[in-house]
Motif scaffolding. Structure first.
Motif, PDB file in Angstrom:
ATOM      1  N   VAL A   1       8.056  21.144  -7.724  1.00 15.16           N
ATOM      2  CA  VAL A   1       7.726  20.632  -6.391  1.00 15.16           C
ATOM      3  C   VAL A   1       7.580  19.112  -6.391  1.00 15.16           C
ATOM      4  N   VAL A   2       7.626  18.499  -7.562  1.00 14.12           N
ATOM      5  CA  VAL A   2       7.367  17.059  -7.694  1.00 14.12           C
ATOM      6  C   VAL A   2       8.634  16.268  -7.392  1.00 14.12           C
ATOM      7  N   ASP A   3       8.477  15.170  -6.637  1.00 12.00           N
ATOM      8  CA  ASP A   3       9.581  14.241  -6.414  1.00 12.00           C
ATOM      9  C   ASP A   3       9.053  12.815  -6.534  1.00 12.00           C
ATOM     10  N   MET A   4       9.886  11.825  -6.194  1.00  9.35           N
ATOM     11  CA  MET A   4       9.490  10.435  -6.381  1.00  9.35           C
ATOM     12  C   MET A   4       8.368   9.992  -5.454  1.00  9.35           C
ATOM     13  N   SER A   5       8.089  10.759  -4.412  1.00 11.41           N
ATOM     14  CA  SER A   5       6.988  10.418  -3.515  1.00 11.41           C
ATOM     15  C   SER A   5       5.683  11.085  -3.931  1.00 11.41           C
ATOM     16  N   THR A   6       5.692  11.755  -5.089  1.00  5.14           N
ATOM     17  CA  THR A   6       4.517  12.494  -5.550  1.00  5.14           C
ATOM     18  C   THR A   6       3.800  11.723  -6.653  1.00  5.14           C
ATOM     19  N   LEU A   7       2.502  11.560  -6.505  1.00  3.05           N
ATOM     20  CA  LEU A   7       1.647  11.025  -7.561  1.00  3.05           C
ATOM     21  C   LEU A   7       1.021  12.224  -8.271  1.00  3.05           C
ATOM     22  N   VAL A   8       1.225  12.309  -9.571  1.00  2.22           N
ATOM     23  CA  VAL A   8       0.713  13.427 -10.351  1.00  2.22           C
ATOM     24  C   VAL A   8      -0.525  12.977 -11.115  1.00  2.22           C
TER      25      VAL A   8
ATOM     26  N   GLY B   1       0.825  -1.197   0.000  1.00  4.13           N
ATOM     27  CA  GLY B   1       0.000   0.000   0.000  1.00  4.13           C
ATOM     28  C   GLY B   1       0.861   1.249   0.000  1.00  4.13           C
ATOM     29  N   PRO B   2       0.249   2.419   0.138  1.00 10.28           N
ATOM     30  CA  PRO B   2       0.979   3.674  -0.002  1.00 10.28           C
ATOM     31  C   PRO B   2       1.750   4.118   1.226  1.00 10.28           C
ATOM     32  N   GLY B   3       1.539   3.519   2.387  1.00  7.73           N
ATOM     33  CA  GLY B   3       2.276   4.010   3.536  1.00  7.73           C
ATOM     34  C   GLY B   3       1.832   3.390   4.839  1.00  7.73           C
ATOM     35  N   ASP B   4       0.808   3.931   5.435  1.00  6.64           N
ATOM     36  CA  ASP B   4       0.353   3.497   6.745  1.00  6.64           C
ATOM     37  C   ASP B   4      -0.051   2.025   6.720  1.00  6.64           C
TER      38      ASP B   4
ATOM     39  N   LYS C   1       1.407  14.121  -2.588  1.00  7.05           N
ATOM     40  CA  LYS C   1       2.704  13.722  -2.059  1.00  7.05           C
ATOM     41  C   LYS C   1       2.544  12.879  -0.798  1.00  7.05           C
ATOM     42  N   SER C   2       3.232  11.728  -0.784  1.00  6.89           N
ATOM     43  CA  SER C   2       3.316  10.874   0.412  1.00  6.89           C
ATOM     44  C   SER C   2       1.942  10.532   0.979  1.00  6.89           C
ATOM     45  N   VAL C   3       1.010  10.171   0.111  1.00  9.90           N
ATOM     46  CA  VAL C   3      -0.338   9.836   0.578  1.00  9.90           C
ATOM     47  C   VAL C   3      -0.281   8.637   1.525  1.00  9.90           C
ATOM     48  N   GLY C   4      -0.958   8.768   2.656  1.00  9.32           N
ATOM     49  CA  GLY C   4      -0.980   7.691   3.632  1.00  9.32           C
ATOM     50  C   GLY C   4       0.137   7.754   4.644  1.00  9.32           C
ATOM     51  N   ARG C   5       0.992   8.766   4.553  1.00  5.11           N
ATOM     52  CA  ARG C   5       2.083   8.933   5.508  1.00  5.11           C
ATOM     53  C   ARG C   5       1.925  10.253   6.267  1.00  5.11           C
TER      54      ARG C   5
END
Length: 260
Positions: free
Chosen positions: A227-234, A21-24, A206-210
């Motif tokens: 502002v976009v990085d690898m933790s960003t979903l566009v 999953g995305p994080g949590d 960015k960092s959804v679920g964290r």
């Protein structure tokens, strides 16, 4: 999904490919939780391995992000030796992640690996988690494109972006920017600004679920891709993607199911 044996040779062990999953940890499915607890070896990209709840006696094998095939081959060798192995990916393992790498290793590797007990467990992808936070931006036709040109030329990505824009898909971008590829997200936005109206809705999730989750809703004309990085979903909206203002509450974003 369990593989069908194609060899008379008996191969012991079990390999499970798991989406975290995305994080949590709340986003983990029950099947994934059970498989993680049962595994003797946890293998994956180091930040993903670190997210797996600790079970006494488990061995953890973490590696770099660019060694997917080597990681898959190691997991298959361990499973073939009789170990219970879990290969972990963030999000869903079948979306730009380890399921394809493992199956590619099976396809090109030791024929005995085809007789292994291999199961793929789905996970909640970044685009699903982001969409749920927003409302229903994926409510109509959409496509998913990786902006990484590590395994395919940028010209292929450009063609896909152009055709997706012409077809009026909602677009979800994975791997949008990294330290090694800081320019590609700017190239993608320059292309889209030539193809789409400037008021087209854009979301940076960015960092959804964290803990550091941050979601910004803007337009193609106003968006700042820096502002976009690898933790960003566009997410790039389609012509039917709309914003519903809600006073002091966060707005909803949805894509109408009706053809424009």
């Amino acid at each position: 999904m369990s593989s069908q044996a194609t060899s008379s040779e008996t191969v012991s062990g079990r390999l499970t490919i798991i989406g975290l999953g995305p994080g949590d940890a709340r986003f983990l499915t029950l099947d994934a939780q059970e498989a993680l607890r049962a595994a003797q070896d946890i293998i994956g990209y180091a930040p993903y391995v670190a997210r797996v709840p600790v079970t006494p006696g488990q061995r953890r094998i973490a590696s770099d992000n660019r060694v997917e095939i080597a990681r898959a081959e190691e997991a298959l060798r361990l499973a073939a030796s009789g170990r219970r192995v879990a290969v972990v990916s963030g999000g869903d393992p079948g979306i730009f992640a380890m399921a394809a790498a493992v199956l590619e290793a099976v396809d090109n590797g030791d024929p005995a690996w085809r007789a292994l007990d291999i199961e793929i467990l789905p996970g909640i992808s970044a685009m699903q988690a982001a969409a749920a936070r927003l409302g229903a931006p994926l409510g109509h036709d959409f496509c998913v494109i990786s902006l990484s040109d590590n395994l395919k030329p940028w010209s292929v990505i450009e063609t896909r972006l152009e055709l997706a824009a012409r077809a009026d898909f909602v677009m979800a971008f994975y791997n949008p920017a990294s330290r090694a590829r800081p320019q590609r997200i700017h190239d993608a936005f320059a292309l889209l600004r030539r193809a789409l109206p400037e008021d087209r809705l854009v979301v940076f999730a960015k960092s959804v679920g964290r803990a550091e989750e941050d979601i910004a809703i803007t337009t193609l004309g106003r968006a700042d891709p820096s502002v976009v990085d690898m933790s960003t979903l566009v997410l790039i909206g389609a012509s039917g993607t709309k914003l519903v203002a809600r006073g002091d509450a966060p707005p909803f974003v949805y894509t109408s199911r009706k053809a424009p």
